[in-house]
Design a protein around this motif. Structure first.
Motif, mmCIF file in Angstrom:
data_model
loop_
_atom_site.group_PDB
_atom_site.id
_atom_site.type_symbol
_atom_site.label_atom_id
_atom_site.label_comp_id
_atom_site.label_asym_id
_atom_site.label_seq_id
_atom_site.Cartn_x
_atom_site.Cartn_y
_atom_site.Cartn_z
ATOM 1 N N PRO A 1 29.492 43.586 53.714
ATOM 2 C CA PRO A 1 28.225 42.851 53.828
ATOM 3 C C PRO A 1 28.382 41.329 53.856
ATOM 4 C CG PRO A 1 28.006 44.609 52.221
ATOM 5 C CD PRO A 1 29.464 44.560 52.618
ATOM 6 N N ALA A 2 29.433 40.808 53.233
ATOM 7 C CA ALA A 2 29.628 39.358 53.203
ATOM 8 C C ALA A 2 30.304 38.838 54.475
ATOM 9 C CB ALA A 2 30.476 38.973 51.986
ATOM 10 N N ASP A 3 30.841 39.735 55.296
ATOM 11 C CA ASP A 3 31.542 39.322 56.515
ATOM 12 C C ASP A 3 30.588 39.206 57.691
ATOM 13 O OD1 ASP A 3 33.916 39.317 55.142
ATOM 14 O OD2 ASP A 3 34.503 41.328 55.796
ATOM 15 N N MET A 4 30.971 38.374 58.658
ATOM 16 C CA MET A 4 30.195 38.255 59.889
ATOM 17 C C MET A 4 30.330 39.565 60.667
ATOM 18 S SD MET A 4 30.641 35.614 63.121
ATOM 19 C CE MET A 4 31.406 34.449 62.056
ATOM 20 N N ASN A 5 29.248 40.050 61.219
ATOM 21 C CA ASN A 5 29.272 41.291 61.981
ATOM 22 C C ASN A 5 29.765 41.008 63.407
ATOM 23 O OD1 ASN A 5 28.966 43.882 62.879
ATOM 24 N ND2 ASN A 5 26.749 43.784 63.047
ATOM 25 N N VAL A 6 30.997 41.447 63.685
ATOM 26 C CA VAL A 6 31.586 41.301 65.022
ATOM 27 C C VAL A 6 31.937 42.717 65.485
ATOM 28 C CG1 VAL A 6 33.387 40.225 66.409
ATOM 29 C CG2 VAL A 6 32.513 39.041 64.376
#
Length: 95
Positions: free
Chosen positions: A44-49
């Protein structure tokens, strides 16, 4: 001794409602079919790529399928009377 075969691979990648990317890879040898599976989940804390999830899931499905092929090859090598992997010399089927 010439030997040529064609194996077909199908890879399906999809993302479910929980945000997990899943990959399903099917190898069709013409005489058998093997399935490999892999998944990836974006923290959830990461950018969605999405491409990264696709790559991870596909890579993990490929690794799953590769391990199955290696296990089958080891079993087949033993079935033709070759010594176990640790007892083999530098000739034959190298790792």
């Amino acid at each position: 001794m010439s030997h040529t075969v064609e194996w077909k691979i199908r890879l399906d990648i999809f993302e479910d409602d929980e945000g997990t990317t899943k990959a399903h890879m099917v190898l069709d040898t013409g005489t058998a079919a093997l399935s490999g599976h892999g998944s990836a989940h974006c923290h959830p804390a990461d950018m969605n790529v999405p491409e990264i999830g696709d790559e991870l899931a596909a890579g993990r499905a490929t690794r799953d399928l590769a391990q199955q092929l290696l296990n089958i090859a080891e079993r087949d090598i033993g079935a033709v009377g070759a010594p176990p992997q640790g007892a083999r010399h530098a000739i034959g089927w190298p790792t």
